[in-house]
Design a protein around this motif. Structure first.
Motif, short mmCIF file in Angstrom:
data_model
loop_
_atom_site.label_atom_id
_atom_site.label_comp_id
_atom_site.label_asym_id
_atom_site.label_seq_id
_atom_site.Cartn_x
_atom_site.Cartn_y
_atom_site.Cartn_z
N THR A 44 1.94 -18.88 -1.21
CA THR A 44 3.03 -18.10 -1.80
C THR A 44 2.60 -16.65 -2.01
N GLU A 45 1.38 -16.45 -2.49
CA GLU A 45 0.85 -15.09 -2.64
C GLU A 45 0.86 -14.36 -1.29
N LEU A 46 0.47 -15.07 -0.23
CA LEU A 46 0.43 -14.46 1.10
C LEU A 46 1.83 -14.16 1.62
N SER A 49 -11.93 -9.25 6.57
CA SER A 49 -11.18 -8.22 7.29
C SER A 49 -9.76 -8.05 6.76
N PHE A 50 -9.33 -8.93 5.87
CA PHE A 50 -7.96 -8.89 5.37
C PHE A 50 -7.81 -7.89 4.23
N ASN A 51 -6.56 -7.59 3.86
CA ASN A 51 -6.33 -6.63 2.78
C ASN A 51 -6.71 -7.23 1.43
N SER A 52 -6.74 -6.40 0.40
CA SER A 52 -7.27 -6.82 -0.91
C SER A 52 -6.43 -7.93 -1.55
N VAL A 53 -5.10 -7.87 -1.41
CA VAL A 53 -4.24 -8.91 -1.98
C VAL A 53 -4.51 -10.25 -1.30
N GLN A 54 -4.62 -10.22 0.02
CA GLN A 54 -4.90 -11.45 0.77
C GLN A 54 -6.26 -12.02 0.39
N ARG A 55 -7.25 -11.18 0.32
CA ARG A 55 -8.60 -11.65 -0.04
C ARG A 55 -8.63 -12.26 -1.43
#
Length: 346
Positions: free
Chosen positions: A169-171, A115-121
């Motif tokens: 860090t990405e998140l 359900s998360f956005n593409s960057v998060q996934r």
């Protein structure tokens, strides 16, 4: 996906976090609302990988196969139900009841993931892929002889903790353009941050790991002090072992110093993220102090920090979360009795 299903999955995630980790159940609510669900989900994904790696009833082949399958589940290539049905019946009593429940309900966790956005996934998928590959590989190397050298320990720590630091860090950077300005520096420090926490756990769990046939200590550090890890026995350790332990404590301290630099690069107004980091660092420093003061300990419980110490850490770091000068001072004072060992500059 219906709103009712999403709500039920979110509630399950909050519920099961309480069962599999009191620490993360405490720290995740400190995060900004926009990060709580994805970081809670990230922790559960990592916990599933840990469960696959830790259950002694699984063969090496099963561990490797299930770790690979779970990577495909996270990426969406395999249905979560297939993974849960394959792993759940194989779990032993070694795995705690809450983790049995987590595996059984893997589909709910994965619905949240997707359900998360593409960057998060992408961040979650990369972390689980690297962690799964690393854990399966290192399980094949498990022995009481230890890892060959410090470089091997660094690599092990990266696969089980450093990559988690990169994911977080990405998140954080996806959440905040202000944090994203420091991304390149934060990504380097994140690996060191993870290693400091993981080394602390390795040192605390020396004797518990040995009971299950594993040792994650680097042989070279101890051989330099004239001690062979093949001779390691609780209550019968030579001075060389205690000296080698001191070196590793000092290295862990240096990594935690980098963790403090990482935390101070987070904007001071983001006190929730800072608290999330500071509580972990504070508890690690307290644990290292316990180990340093009792290098002849024979069980992890002997160097476990008290609830009172945890509460004090939470209180002090929460009060000072936005004040860089105070954070530097607190770290310096709380770690002053630990050995000094320099690591490579980042």
């Amino acid at each position: 996906m219906s709103d009712i299903t999403t709500l039920d999955d979110a509630r399950y995630q909050e519920f099961i976090l309480q069962g599999v980790s009191r620490t993360f159940a405490l720290t995740i609510p400190q995060l900004p609302p926009a990060l709580r669900a994805v970081i809670g989900n990230a922790y559960l994904l990592c916990r599933i990988v840990d469960t696959v790696e830790d259950d002694s009833a699984l063969t090496l082949e099963q561990t490797r196969e299930l770790a690979g399958m779970f990577t495909e589940v996270v990426s969406g290539s395999i249905e979560a139900e297939i993974f849960a049905q394959a792993l759940y019946p194989l779990l032993s009593e070694h795995t705690i009841p809450a983790e049995h429940d987590l595996i059984k309900n893997t589909p709910a966790v994965i619905r949240m993931t997707h359900s998360f956005n593409s960057v998060q996934r992408q961040a979650l998928e990369r972390c689980i892929r690297i962690m799964g590959q690393g854990m399966a590989a290192y399980q094949e190397k498990e022995s009481l002889a230890g890892l060959e050298n410090l470089a091997e320990m660094d690599l092990y720590c990266y696969h089980v903790a450093g990559v988690v630091g990169e994911m977080l860090t990405e998140l954080f950077c996806d959440y905040s353009p202000e944090i994203n300005q420091h991304k390149s520096t934060l990504m380097k420090l994140a690996v060191s941050f993870g290693q400091g926490l993981q080394m602390t756990n390795i040192l605390k769990d020396i004797w518990e790991d040995r009971k299950r046939g594993a040792c994650w200590l680097p042989r070279d550090i101890f051989l330099e002090e004239g001690f062979d890890l093949d001779n390691l026995q609780p209550g019968r350790c030579a001075q060389g072992f205690h000296d080698g332990l001191g070196t590793l404590i000092g290295i862990a301290k240096s990594h935690l110093h980098n963790a403090m630099i990482y935390t101070r690069l987070i904007p001071s107004h983001e006190t929730g993220i800072r608290r999330f980091c500071l509580w972990a660092i504070g508890m690690a420093v307290l644990t290292l102090n316990k180990i340093n003061n009792k290098r002849n300990f024979t069980a992890g419980v002997q160097v476990k920090i008290s609830r009172r110490s945890v509460k004090a850490t939470v209180l002090i770091t929460s009060l000072l979360a936005s004040q860089d000068w105070a954070l530097r001072k607190v770290f310096s004072i709380s770690s002053r009795k630990l050995p000094e060992v320099q690591i490579t500059e980042l």
